[in-house]
Design a protein around this motif. Structure first.
Motif, PDB file in Angstrom:
ATOM      1  N   MET A 230       0.833  -1.168   0.000  1.00 32.17           N
ATOM      2  CA  MET A 230       0.000   0.000   0.000  1.00 32.17           C
ATOM      3  C   MET A 230       0.883   1.238   0.000  1.00 32.17           C
ATOM      4  N   SER A 231       0.716   2.114  -0.940  1.00 29.74           N
ATOM      5  CA  SER A 231       1.477   3.358  -0.998  1.00 29.74           C
ATOM      6  C   SER A 231       0.590   4.529  -0.617  1.00 29.74           C
ATOM      7  N   LEU A 232       1.171   5.455   0.129  1.00 28.53           N
ATOM      8  CA  LEU A 232       0.501   6.707   0.443  1.00 28.53           C
ATOM      9  C   LEU A 232       1.036   7.746  -0.522  1.00 28.53           C
ATOM     10  N   ASN A 233       0.161   8.389  -1.255  1.00 25.52           N
ATOM     11  CA  ASN A 233       0.618   9.293  -2.300  1.00 25.52           C
ATOM     12  C   ASN A 233       0.522  10.762  -1.938  1.00 25.52           C
ATOM     13  N   HIS A 234      -0.202  11.082  -0.876  1.00 28.78           N
ATOM     14  CA  HIS A 234      -0.374  12.486  -0.521  1.00 28.78           C
ATOM     15  C   HIS A 234      -0.095  12.679   0.955  1.00 28.78           C
ATOM     16  N   ARG A 235       0.589  13.777   1.268  1.00 29.54           N
ATOM     17  CA  ARG A 235       0.860  14.057   2.675  1.00 29.54           C
ATOM     18  C   ARG A 235      -0.410  14.527   3.353  1.00 29.54           C
ATOM     19  N   THR A 236      -0.438  14.360   4.657  1.00 29.93           N
ATOM     20  CA  THR A 236      -1.648  14.687   5.402  1.00 29.93           C
ATOM     21  C   THR A 236      -1.495  15.938   6.259  1.00 29.93           C
ATOM     22  N   SER A 237      -0.350  16.616   6.170  1.00 26.64           N
ATOM     23  CA  SER A 237      -0.162  17.832   6.964  1.00 26.64           C
ATOM     24  C   SER A 237       0.667  18.833   6.172  1.00 26.64           C
ATOM     25  N   ASN A 238       0.569  20.112   6.562  1.00 26.69           N
ATOM     26  CA  ASN A 238       1.379  21.148   5.931  1.00 26.69           C
ATOM     27  C   ASN A 238       2.791  21.088   6.482  1.00 26.69           C
ATOM     28  N   ARG A 239       3.747  21.421   5.626  1.00 26.81           N
ATOM     29  CA  ARG A 239       5.142  21.443   6.058  1.00 26.81           C
ATOM     30  C   ARG A 239       5.701  22.848   5.908  1.00 26.81           C
ATOM     31  N   ALA A 240       6.634  23.173   6.780  1.00 27.39           N
ATOM     32  CA  ALA A 240       7.305  24.470   6.735  1.00 27.39           C
ATOM     33  C   ALA A 240       8.581  24.338   5.910  1.00 27.39           C
ATOM     34  N   PRO A 241       8.881  25.331   5.087  1.00 27.19           N
ATOM     35  CA  PRO A 241      10.152  25.300   4.352  1.00 27.19           C
ATOM     36  C   PRO A 241      11.297  25.501   5.331  1.00 27.19           C
ATOM     37  N   LEU A 242      12.082  24.464   5.543  1.00 33.53           N
ATOM     38  CA  LEU A 242      13.153  24.517   6.529  1.00 33.53           C
ATOM     39  C   LEU A 242      14.228  23.512   6.137  1.00 33.53           C
ATOM     40  N   ALA A 243      15.468  23.974   6.046  1.00 36.52           N
ATOM     41  CA  ALA A 243      16.590  23.100   5.697  1.00 36.52           C
ATOM     42  C   ALA A 243      17.297  22.658   6.973  1.00 36.52           C
ATOM     43  N   LEU A 244      17.153  21.386   7.295  1.00 40.08           N
ATOM     44  CA  LEU A 244      17.847  20.786   8.436  1.00 40.08           C
ATOM     45  C   LEU A 244      18.753  19.687   7.914  1.00 40.08           C
ATOM     46  N   GLU A 245      19.966  19.632   8.456  1.00 36.30           N
ATOM     47  CA  GLU A 245      20.869  18.552   8.067  1.00 36.30           C
ATOM     48  C   GLU A 245      20.346  17.235   8.612  1.00 36.30           C
ATOM     49  N   VAL A 246      20.481  16.182   7.806  1.00 39.07           N
ATOM     50  CA  VAL A 246      19.977  14.878   8.203  1.00 39.07           C
ATOM     51  C   VAL A 246      20.849  13.777   7.600  1.00 39.07           C
ATOM     52  N   LYS A 247      21.089  12.731   8.396  1.00 39.35           N
ATOM     53  CA  LYS A 247      21.786  11.544   7.910  1.00 39.35           C
ATOM     54  C   LYS A 247      20.728  10.496   7.614  1.00 39.35           C
ATOM     55  N   VAL A 248      20.846   9.841   6.457  1.00 41.75           N
ATOM     56  CA  VAL A 248      19.852   8.858   6.038  1.00 41.75           C
ATOM     57  C   VAL A 248      20.485   7.472   6.020  1.00 41.75           C
ATOM     58  N   ARG A 249      19.782   6.504   6.641  1.00 42.01           N
ATOM     59  CA  ARG A 249      20.228   5.105   6.641  1.00 42.01           C
ATOM     60  C   ARG A 249      19.073   4.232   6.152  1.00 42.01           C
TER      61      ARG A 249
END
Length: 112
Positions: A1-20
């Motif tokens: 099952m894929s979710l195709n649409h977000r359910t909340s508003n997001r703020a434009p904000l650049a935060l550093e993140v490490k992805v694993r």
């Protein structure tokens, strides 16, 4: 099952993140927009796919550079990055995010 649409508003904000993903470091990058429930993470030509589970490590400078873990499900992939729905809502992450968000995107508190 894929979710195709977000359910909340997001703020434009650049935060550093490490992805694993599956124990493998996918790289260090940044968010394009974020909310307590999800984010769009810049990853040109991502190796990841929708419905992959990932771990995201955000640094909280206010807490001696503590690493805040957010696990999430990839809901969208494009040439620019990935959309992620967070698996849970931690108080530590929400507090860090609240401190970094511009005032107009913070939750309003109403009193009687």
């Amino acid at each position: 099952m894929s979710l195709n649409h977000r359910t909340s508003n997001r703020a434009p904000l650049a935060l550093e993140v490490k992805v694993r993903h599956m124990g493998k470091e996918m790289g260090e990058t940044c968010t394009r927009n974020i909310s307590p429930f999800g984010a769009f993470i810049e990853m040109p030509h991502p190796e990841l796919r929708p419905d992959d589970f990932i771990e995201l490590y955000f640094t909280d400078e206010q807490q001696n550079d503590a690493q805040l873990l957010q696990k999430g499900l990839i809901t969208h992939c494009s040439q620019e990055g990935i959309g992620v729905l967070f698996a849970y809502d931690s108080n530590e992450f929400r507090q860090m995010l609240h401190k970094k968000m511009p005032n107009k995107h913070r939750s309003r508190v109403f009193s009687s």
